[in-house]
Design a protein around this motif. Sequence first.
Motif, PDB file in Angstrom:
ATOM      1  N   ALA A 542       3.775 -17.129 -28.840  1.00  0.00           N
ATOM      2  CA  ALA A 542       1.590 -17.901 -28.788  1.00  0.00           C
ATOM      3  C   ALA A 542       1.099 -17.354 -27.201  1.00  0.00           C
ATOM      4  O   ALA A 542       1.056 -18.455 -26.676  1.00  0.00           O
ATOM      5  N   ILE A 543      -0.298 -17.431 -27.866  1.00  0.00           N
ATOM      6  CA  ILE A 543      -1.194 -17.643 -27.101  1.00  0.00           C
ATOM      7  C   ILE A 543      -1.915 -18.452 -27.969  1.00  0.00           C
ATOM      8  O   ILE A 543      -2.625 -17.986 -29.191  1.00  0.00           O
ATOM      9  N   SER A 544      -2.840 -19.574 -27.312  1.00  0.00           N
ATOM     10  CA  SER A 544      -3.168 -20.244 -27.885  1.00  0.00           C
ATOM     11  C   SER A 544      -4.629 -20.540 -27.424  1.00  0.00           C
ATOM     12  O   SER A 544      -4.953 -19.635 -26.560  1.00  0.00           O
ATOM     13  N   GLU A 545      -5.236 -20.923 -28.049  1.00  0.00           N
ATOM     14  CA  GLU A 545      -6.965 -21.320 -28.075  1.00  0.00           C
ATOM     15  C   GLU A 545      -7.415 -19.619 -28.122  1.00  0.00           C
ATOM     16  O   GLU A 545      -8.601 -19.283 -26.959  1.00  0.00           O
ATOM     17  N   GLU A 548     -11.823 -16.458 -32.323  1.00  0.00           N
ATOM     18  CA  GLU A 548     -11.429 -15.291 -33.135  1.00  0.00           C
ATOM     19  C   GLU A 548     -11.938 -13.694 -33.275  1.00  0.00           C
ATOM     20  O   GLU A 548     -11.117 -13.437 -33.508  1.00  0.00           O
ATOM     21  N   PRO A 549     -12.912 -13.304 -32.850  1.00  0.00           N
ATOM     22  CA  PRO A 549     -12.667 -11.591 -32.650  1.00  0.00           C
ATOM     23  C   PRO A 549     -12.172 -11.108 -31.842  1.00  0.00           C
ATOM     24  O   PRO A 549     -11.191 -10.321 -32.485  1.00  0.00           O
ATOM     25  N   VAL A 550     -11.447 -11.889 -30.451  1.00  0.00           N
ATOM     26  CA  VAL A 550     -10.048 -11.201 -29.570  1.00  0.00           C
ATOM     27  C   VAL A 550      -8.681 -11.762 -31.069  1.00  0.00           C
ATOM     28  O   VAL A 550      -7.655 -10.399 -30.962  1.00  0.00           O
ATOM     29  N   GLY A 551      -8.721 -12.939 -31.149  1.00  0.00           N
ATOM     30  CA  GLY A 551      -7.705 -13.435 -31.379  1.00  0.00           C
ATOM     31  C   GLY A 551      -7.794 -12.587 -32.957  1.00  0.00           C
ATOM     32  O   GLY A 551      -6.342 -11.303 -33.201  1.00  0.00           O
ATOM     33  N   TRP A 552      -8.494 -11.573 -33.714  1.00  0.00           N
ATOM     34  CA  TRP A 552      -7.835 -10.422 -34.478  1.00  0.00           C
ATOM     35  C   TRP A 552      -8.067  -9.128 -33.855  1.00  0.00           C
ATOM     36  O   TRP A 552      -6.787  -8.633 -34.365  1.00  0.00           O
ATOM     37  N   ALA A 553      -8.579  -9.246 -33.237  1.00  0.00           N
ATOM     38  CA  ALA A 553      -8.430  -7.438 -32.492  1.00  0.00           C
ATOM     39  C   ALA A 553      -7.200  -7.041 -31.907  1.00  0.00           C
ATOM     40  O   ALA A 553      -6.672  -6.062 -31.400  1.00  0.00           O
ATOM     41  N   LEU A 554      -6.541  -8.517 -30.853  1.00  0.00           N
ATOM     42  CA  LEU A 554      -5.401  -8.525 -30.264  1.00  0.00           C
ATOM     43  C   LEU A 554      -3.990  -8.269 -31.431  1.00  0.00           C
ATOM     44  O   LEU A 554      -2.607  -8.605 -30.301  1.00  0.00           O
ATOM     45  N   GLU A 709      -7.185 -21.166 -38.273  1.00  0.00           N
ATOM     46  CA  GLU A 709      -7.493 -22.281 -37.464  1.00  0.00           C
ATOM     47  C   GLU A 709      -7.537 -23.389 -36.945  1.00  0.00           C
ATOM     48  O   GLU A 709      -7.228 -23.690 -36.065  1.00  0.00           O
ATOM     49  N   GLU A 710      -6.529 -22.407 -35.776  1.00  0.00           N
ATOM     50  CA  GLU A 710      -5.514 -23.029 -35.057  1.00  0.00           C
ATOM     51  C   GLU A 710      -5.944 -21.747 -34.145  1.00  0.00           C
ATOM     52  O   GLU A 710      -5.791 -22.514 -32.671  1.00  0.00           O
ATOM     53  N   ARG A 711      -6.466 -21.411 -34.158  1.00  0.00           N
ATOM     54  CA  ARG A 711      -6.928 -20.348 -32.772  1.00  0.00           C
ATOM     55  C   ARG A 711      -5.889 -19.934 -31.938  1.00  0.00           C
ATOM     56  O   ARG A 711      -5.689 -19.633 -30.873  1.00  0.00           O
TER      57      ARG A 711
END
Length: 1706
Positions: A542-545, A548-554, A709-711
């Motif tokens: 789990a990688i926190s914080e 959003e654009p990077v979260g989807w792309a990674l 929601e939690e990023r």
Amino acid sequence: MGSGDLLSLSLLCWCCSVRVVTAIQRADIFPYGNLSGDLTLAEGDDETSKVLSLPKPFYFYDSHFSQLYVATNGIISAQDLPMEKQYVDDGLPTDFPVVAPFLADIDTSRGRGQIYYRLTETPSVLNRVAQEVHRGFPDARFTPTHAVVATWENVGAYEEETRSAGPTNKVNTFQAVIAYDEIDSYALFLYPEDGLNFFGTRPKESYNVEIELPARVGFSRGEITYLIFSRTEGPHYSVTTNEQSVKNLYQVGNTGVPGVWLFHIGNRYSFDNIVPASVGGLLATPPPRGQHFSLDTTTPEYTEFEEYSDNTFDAENQEEEDDYPLTGGDPEFQPAPTGDDIQESLEPGSHDLPSSHTVDSDSVKYSIEDVPLTSEPRYVSEPEGRQYSPPNPPETVISPEGGAEQPQGQQPQVPLEVVDVYPPQRNEPPISPGGHVVNVEEDDVDFDTGVIQYSTDNKETCARFQQQCSQNALCTDYPTGFCCHCQPGFYGNGRQCLPEGAPQRVSGKVNGVVTVGLTPVELNNIDLHAYIVVGDGRAYTAISEVPEPVGWALMPVSPIGELFGWLFALELPNSQGGFKITGAEFTRHAEVVFHPGNQHLSITQTARGLDDHNHLTVDTVVNGNVPFLPPGATVTMEPFKEIYQFYPSVATSTSVREYSVVSAERGSESLSFQLKQNITYRDCRHDNRAGPETLQITMERVFVMYVKEERILRYAITNKIGPVGVESAGPELVNPCYSGNHDCDTTAQCVPLDGQDYQCQCATGYRGDGRNCYDVDECAEGLASCGAHAQCVNLPGSHRCQCQSGYEIGYDGRTCVDVDECSSSPCHVSARCINGLGSFQCQCQPGFYGDGFYCVPEGGQVDRPKTQCEQHRDSLQSGSEPQGQPSLGAFIPQCDSEGQYRPLQCHGSTGHCWCVDSRGQERAGTRTPPGTPPVDCDKPERPKTHCEHHRDSVPTTSPEGYPILGAYVPQCDADGQYRPLQCHASTRHCWCVDSSGQERAGTRTPAGVPPKDCDKPDEPERPKTHCEHHRDNVQTTSPEGYPIVGAFVPQCDADGQYRPLQCHGSTGHCWCVDNSGQERAGTRTPPGTPPKDCDKPDEPERPKTHCEHHRDSVPTTSPEGYPILGAYVPQCDAEGQYRPLQCHASTRHCWCVDSSGQERAGTRTPAGVPPKDCDKPDEPERPKTHCEQHRDSVQTTSPEGYPIVGVYVPQCDADGQYTSQQCHGSTGHCWCVDSRGQERAGTRTPPGTPSKDCDKPDEPQRPKTLCEHHRDSVPTTSPEGYPILGAYIPQCDVDGQYRPLQCHASTRHCWCVDSSGQERAGTRTPAGVPPKDCDKPVSVAPTQRPESVCERWRASLMEHYNGNPEPHHYLPQCEPDGQFSPVQCYGETNYCWCVDQDGREVPGTRSHDVVKPACLPTAAPPTVHPVPRPDVTPPPSDITLLYAQGQKIGALPLNGTRLDPSRAKTLLALHGSIVVGVAYDCKENQVYWTDLSARTISRASMEPGAEPEILINTDLTSPEGLAVDVSRRLMFWVDSAPDKIERSNLDGSGRRTLFDTDLVNPRAIIVVSSTGTLYWTDWNREAPKIESSTVDGQNRRVVVSDGIGLPNALTYDSSTGQVCWADAGTKRLECVFPDNTSRRVIHPNLNYPFSMVYYRNHFYYTDWRRDGVIAVSKDSSQFTDEYLPDQRSHLYGIAIATTHCLSGSH
């Protein structure tokens, strides 16, 4: 003792004291060049590098410098250099600071060599320098933080053009490394064996005098300024004095290795002059070409004297001018003498040494070709145990120049004698603590030349370096060094060891800049946490914080988390996980290249060891570009296998991963990326153990998710590692320990036994039965090994020893030794420091007074400087905020009037208080929480108790000083003992503990319940109940101590039994349970609803009503527990009937319904309008008109209740008639209709155009023309009203005739037609090409060739892509003559392969490189590869299993009852499909299937070239199971979205619904033709069941409803008449008669079955865990066979195909 005896003894002692080794090779100097990140110095004769700014200053002599320069002429300087003529021809000293590995007039003009340099913090470089320093200066405490590496490669001397026709070919290669920490600096000079070929240079102004100045090697401080304007010459140090000493640089060294020189060159406090290392080493015979001398960064690397190149010694021909007299003039290898020439062994302690046997060195010379090389030639080959030593060596003086001088009158006359020193070591040495494999005791030999002083003291042995091993490891000595090996019960590389079987945690930070599309996003120190269940190979990351654009792309970048899966993978036999190879210190470099966009992303992960809790620390840096993924997209990663290749200190792998992305914006996409990676680590090669060359990691499950929601970005991967190509012979050999299907505790190790038996053993440091394991507190139970001055701190599965204040871990890594604080000069310059045990004192010298930290002359009046406390206080009060204000929540120390720390310190924010010593250090055991009286700080200090250690180890403030909420902090009494009652401040749970802090069973109370009386004596302790085990195993806090929200914690009563009423603390749902904790059906109530009375006896439970089924089937929360908005949930009354008035919570529409939930016509009201009175009797209802039926039949909401956009809804007037003008709400088209709603010709207008006047009478209407009939017959909307894209609509002119030029709106092809609409040959043009002039006559060839397969397939796919394929979509590439191009590629990507003339792929030609594969148009077709076109390739066997796998139907022949993988092939390739259900018609030899993607049911004849035929393509949502009744010519299927079962004729006609009630998740369906019976499964998780009925839908009844979980697969045993099913929940394969009798278990431990078929006493099922077909014998109840397709993806339905109908076909 005779002279011969003395001579032999002298020879033996010489061998024991002189170490003779090979010189360093060029490949073994420090890495350099562009790939190492070096800068390159400009070519020229006198160049100086750009300034190297040092992040921290380094000390040269006793001065500090912050910059360095590298110069052409073989020097490094701490200041900018003058012109070369001011120094290059002069000796040392110089006027400026110089480090000179080879000061000479060097010229790199005209490409004569390169000079590289870099400043580095690379661990491998720093570790290697540290090892060199510790070897050369054993007492040094040196941990370098930075290093400068400068390399002169193949550089030449300056030569005047007039002196020779051209430059000579003599070039030099050498290297200098400067490394430093905060206190000390060291320099390494490295001269490889063939590196020096010229030894000096001529002065530029020698005026034709043939003079050559030898190079200068050494150090010079430069001029020193004093008295402001005065200068004096600083100290200097020379290594060489003449040409001979320069020649000897590679032949001699001061580190034990010729060519490697080490010097201490500076100290922060005091430094007089350069100090060289003093480890002896003589050059042996120069190693032959090809021999490799390792200088890697493992533990001791250098060859010790026990193993070295032998040499010849010809004393008679020895000359004084030889470079080194001991090596001989013509060194070659000599064989070990055999026969009677020598004595084969030497008894220890024997004084009668042989003296009469000699060997003539001239008679035994031979060349390198006679010496066999091992597979890893690290050292010069020689039979072990044999060494040569010179007899009676004279007193030899080693001069500073490296030469040797013979005393006058002494010439050696005795030839070389061969002596056996060590017995051969044939077998691998045993591993034992500190065991020496070869041990030379110098004390046994009393020999001292008085001049030559070499010994084995500098060899790295366990006695000196054992602290480098883990405390859970054994250290073992070997001939060339020592190695660490983990003790039994632990695993690792010996330097770091972890308890076997225990779960592992990883923490670290993620940094970097990731560009998503065109937007760069910075990741700044965000947290990464991983948890690995080692027992079954599951790794969660789990990688926190994550923004959003990077979260989807990674999401696709699962390699970030795959590292942890590789480290701790489930090990199959003859394999080992990565941690056993790398330990906890390594660096991983990975590069990800995405296709088709060619984006590049680099990943660097650095493991920095184990922290105090035995958790691995890994920092991650990601930089580069990634493709944009739409928000809300889901990513599916297919399972895969990857091969790791291992080299010394490096592991590498390369692979290509495919993944799919599904999003609302772009639908489903198939993408891929290429991964290249290498992992560098430190290995130990002294034990000569062969490690693995290759291993294969199998990632069986890869799950990725970004929680917006939690990023949080999550990766979950299941991993196994094993030998390459070693597959189990069958599933029956897969032990649960290897498959991960065991039930051992997560802190237990699964030990495989015979067959499928296994045993669970708690991991080291845990105790229990293996199913339930609990941590052993080694500290409380006295099992710790901590020595004096150390405290024991318990850890999960282990413990650590923590030194008290004033002590540090000693050299052995285990005991605590006093810290000599005086070594850091803490006292005033006018004071002396007195070190004591655990502390020190500062006393002012006579004539001064003060506290020792500050002393002033007696009688002097000098303002004292700030004390340490005042500096500490003022630095914090000045603040870290921009305005200079102190940060809120930070601790500010309190000082007394003398500036000393007050004995009692308190934190203003947290309220904690504690005592400190005179240095401000907290005194152990004095901390008190807020509201508790502080400790008397004048009271003598006692050591901390176990409770105080526990309490103080919990972090209550962040590194910035802010309080951390949610952590459990134990409460200790005034004596430091655990308070009997402990409470968690956040959860408010309370419990009693014993004296060791362990919870007393049965004493825990939840929030709001009075706590137990902990002073009451324990009743005899009963074992934990099932409820208590359940409750205590739920993880309510994270590893960092934070509460975990959302977990359900069962509630137990005082006796440990489940409370009858259970409630979920997060969701608010409540329900009743039985005594085993199982939910009682019908008792669950949502939040805000009064819970059931669980003490009330169950009333006979009524079955759920239709309304309740409808209501409960609507998903209202996501899998994570978040509410889902927008869904319509029907409202039921207390009796379960539909409430008369229904309202949609999101749209706020309301309407009345009848008893079956159907909407009553005319009652719907929109938002804001008062709803109808549904209790008012309906007025006499007129029947619905045609318009109203049409309107109401249009589906405007999805099955989930969401509005559907784009459908056409007809408009009716108040009387229910069609309004004369109709408009499409989405497209904007309008048209006039007649009374039947039919469009009136010529009235349609596009959006933005004035609509027709529909009340105007029609002009006399002419009949429709052929073109108009053609145009109007093309369906432009689906039956549901959706627009149909991709259809060709002919264009007619105003007279209704075909326009001469016709174009396809989707493909953009254009062509000319004649008056009948037929295409005119030769006029078709593709998209982007100007169309033909259709008014111009076209010359047509006499014969026109028909459209080829390639062209037809291309046109078909173009229509499939709606005429606009994406760059990654595949379109066949055709030649001008219509044939397939030899090279085929996916769109614009580099993913290409070769095909034959029929378009079939040629095996082994796939390429992901920029260069496309070389393909020939005549390549032979493959034998067993899928045909890319959707037509049938018949199976090669009479009996064949047909299985569905995504976009294909595969054929797996049977040989008897055995699977025949060698003849497996693709029956039918279906691009873009998801085939689920498969059935076979044995009478017509046809295969039928359901397609979840296209929502169709199709069939195809199993004849060569047959193409699919779509039977049903309407009103299907999620068609799954499929069955064919061969006798009645019917087919049956289940649709799991609307939850219904339907049937039709085999051609799709006669369709009707059999059941659409009391179904939740229908999955499998079969029909038994002989009895006319239908069976199906419904895996409703609340009430799973298997039902049956007749083929007409009569006599519906439940066959099985108890003891089942997820009944996926269903088949019929025609030999016994039993119905059999495979359950993915219970993992069982069972059979039962239709009357629910004689039920029996065939197999108790399946993996994850999906579909199943029966044939000849065998069951064949598709398995989602193995992604294959598994065979089970009904007779033996054992796995008998397994087939795993090359392509790893889920297999769905399975059927059996035969050339004739079998008896009992169903």
